[in-house]
Design an enzyme around this catalytic site. Structure first.
Site, PDB file in Angstrom:
ATOM      1  N   ASN A   9     -66.688  46.707 -11.669  1.00 42.25           N
ATOM      2  CA  ASN A   9     -67.824  46.450 -10.777  1.00 42.25           C
ATOM      3  C   ASN A   9     -68.531  45.221 -11.331  1.00 42.25           C
ATOM      4  O   ASN A   9     -69.247  45.304 -12.325  1.00 42.25           O
ATOM      5  CB  ASN A   9     -68.767  47.665 -10.765  1.00 42.25           C
ATOM      6  CG  ASN A   9     -70.036  47.394  -9.969  1.00 42.25           C
ATOM      7  OD1 ASN A   9     -70.137  46.386  -9.279  1.00 42.25           O
ATOM      8  ND2 ASN A   9     -70.992  48.303 -10.070  1.00 42.25           N
ATOM      9  N   LYS A  11     -70.886  43.647 -10.125  1.00 41.05           N
ATOM     10  CA  LYS A  11     -72.308  43.595  -9.760  1.00 41.05           C
ATOM     11  C   LYS A  11     -72.638  42.182  -9.247  1.00 41.05           C
ATOM     12  O   LYS A  11     -71.770  41.554  -8.634  1.00 41.05           O
ATOM     13  CB  LYS A  11     -73.178  44.033 -10.938  1.00 41.05           C
ATOM     14  CG  LYS A  11     -72.722  45.405 -11.483  1.00 41.05           C
ATOM     15  CD  LYS A  11     -73.649  46.046 -12.449  1.00 41.05           C
ATOM     16  CE  LYS A  11     -73.079  47.405 -12.872  1.00 41.05           C
ATOM     17  NZ  LYS A  11     -73.951  48.143 -13.800  1.00 41.05           N
ATOM     18  N   HIS A  94     -74.117  53.289  -5.596  1.00 45.23           N
ATOM     19  CA  HIS A  94     -74.335  52.993  -7.013  1.00 45.23           C
ATOM     20  C   HIS A  94     -75.805  53.258  -7.358  1.00 45.23           C
ATOM     21  O   HIS A  94     -76.696  53.021  -6.526  1.00 45.23           O
ATOM     22  CB  HIS A  94     -73.962  51.534  -7.305  1.00 45.23           C
ATOM     23  CG  HIS A  94     -73.886  51.257  -8.776  1.00 45.23           C
ATOM     24  ND1 HIS A  94     -75.014  51.032  -9.537  1.00 45.23           N
ATOM     25  CD2 HIS A  94     -72.834  51.200  -9.622  1.00 45.23           C
ATOM     26  CE1 HIS A  94     -74.645  50.852 -10.798  1.00 45.23           C
ATOM     27  NE2 HIS A  94     -73.331  50.946 -10.875  1.00 45.23           N
ATOM     28  N   GLU A  96     -77.841  51.626  -8.995  1.00 44.81           N
ATOM     29  CA  GLU A  96     -78.698  50.444  -8.826  1.00 44.81           C
ATOM     30  C   GLU A  96     -79.116  50.290  -7.364  1.00 44.81           C
ATOM     31  O   GLU A  96     -80.242  49.886  -7.073  1.00 44.81           O
ATOM     32  CB  GLU A  96     -77.961  49.191  -9.336  1.00 44.81           C
ATOM     33  CG  GLU A  96     -77.888  49.185 -10.861  1.00 44.81           C
ATOM     34  CD  GLU A  96     -76.678  48.471 -11.439  1.00 44.81           C
ATOM     35  OE1 GLU A  96     -76.024  47.695 -10.714  1.00 44.81           O
ATOM     36  OE2 GLU A  96     -76.384  48.711 -12.631  1.00 44.81           O
TER      37      GLU A  96
HETATM   38  P1  13P Z   1     -71.705  49.120 -17.571  1.00 49.59           P
HETATM   39  O1  13P Z   1     -70.233  49.304 -17.810  1.00 49.59           O
HETATM   40  O2  13P Z   1     -72.170  47.718 -17.709  1.00 49.59           O
HETATM   41  O3  13P Z   1     -72.514  50.121 -18.330  1.00 49.59           O
HETATM   42  O4  13P Z   1     -71.925  49.459 -16.013  1.00 49.59           O
HETATM   43  C1  13P Z   1     -71.413  50.628 -15.510  1.00 49.59           C
HETATM   44  C2  13P Z   1     -71.564  50.596 -14.045  1.00 49.59           C
HETATM   45  O5  13P Z   1     -72.653  50.656 -13.526  1.00 49.59           O
HETATM   46  C3  13P Z   1     -70.346  50.463 -13.235  1.00 49.59           C
HETATM   47  O6  13P Z   1     -70.629  50.663 -11.892  1.00 49.59           O
END
Ligand code: 13P
Length: 248
Positions: A9, A11, A94, A96
């Protein structure tokens, strides 16, 4: 048998050209992968990354999808728009998006059904906060997400769940192998009960939250864990490849 699935991901990282460079570097490193390999990229990177993954095992994913087929939803992207570009997977719900963009269990459910209707594989994220875990509420929170996020799904072999404890995301604080295994086992057991007769046994459940090149082997050796959803470590080709090649 559930085939392991390792998904990155990204992001809100990588411009289209940076994304294309990243997957070009990744391609040779994952050419012998036995698991499913997915990169979930920013929507605007999709055309460039699609071109760059050509001829490899890497599959394309998005990070969100709207639930309507089309219409007056400024800034949103429909499942058919993703599908036409060769996108096969889409992350939904997600933490977030739940925390910063008003995503609710109801909209997660609607997006999931829309993705399935278009033939995309949803990767639906669930998980508890630190406060909830420390308050002994983990199972209650998961029960609630399980009850609301997956209503109306008839075949669970077509979806992937990512169990992402919010306290482990981007914090460097990973769940222990046993914690992750136990909680994912709980999710599977609960879903088998709530959605009996709907192929839950074939549904894959990933772990997500500070998974990296070092801790991936331990996590992936747990019987309940079918893969990983990787944030930070998916931005570095060598690190992501080490996770994809966890069995080597
Ligand atoms: P990290 O691997 O940066 O902790 O993020 C996990 C995540 O949110 C994957 O969707």
């Amino acid at each position: 048998m559930r085939k392991p699935i390792i998904a990155g991901n990204w992001k809100m990282n990588n411009t289209a050209s940076e994304g294309a460079e990243l997957v070009k570097a990744l391609k040779p490193l994952v050419k012998d992968a036995k698991c499913e390999v997915v990169v979930c990229v920013p929507a605007i990177d999709i055309p460039a990354v699609k071109k760059a993954i050509h001829g490899s095992k890497i599959r394309l994913g998005a990070q969100n999808v709207h639930f309507a087929e089309k219409g007056a939803y400024t800034g949103e992207i429909s499942a058919n728009m993703l599908k036409e570009y060769g996108v096969q997977y889409v992350i939904i719900g997600h933490s977030e998006r739940r925390a910063y963009f008003g995503e609710t269990d109801e909209t997660v459910n609607k997006r999931t059904l829309a993705a399935l209707a278009a033939g995309l594989t949803p990767i639906v994220c669930i998980g508890e906060s630190l406060e909830e875990r420390e308050g002994g509420l983990t199972e209650k929170v998961l029960d609630n997400q399980i009850a609301l996020d997956f209503q109306g799904i008839e075949d669970f072999s077509k979806i992937v769940i990512a169990y992402e404890p919010i306290w482990a995301i981007g914090t460097g604080r990973t769940a222990t192998d046993e914690q992750a295994n136990e909680t994912i086992g709980y999710i599977r057991k609960r879903m088998k009960k709530v959605y009996a007769g709907k192929n839950v046994g074939r549904m894959r459940i990933q772990y997500g939250g500070s998974m990296n090149a070092k801790n991936c082997k331990g996590l992936m050796s747990q019987p309940e864990i079918d893969g990983g959803l990787i944030g930070g470590a998916s931005l570095k080709p060598a690190d992501f490849a080490a996770i994809v090649n966890f069995d080597k």
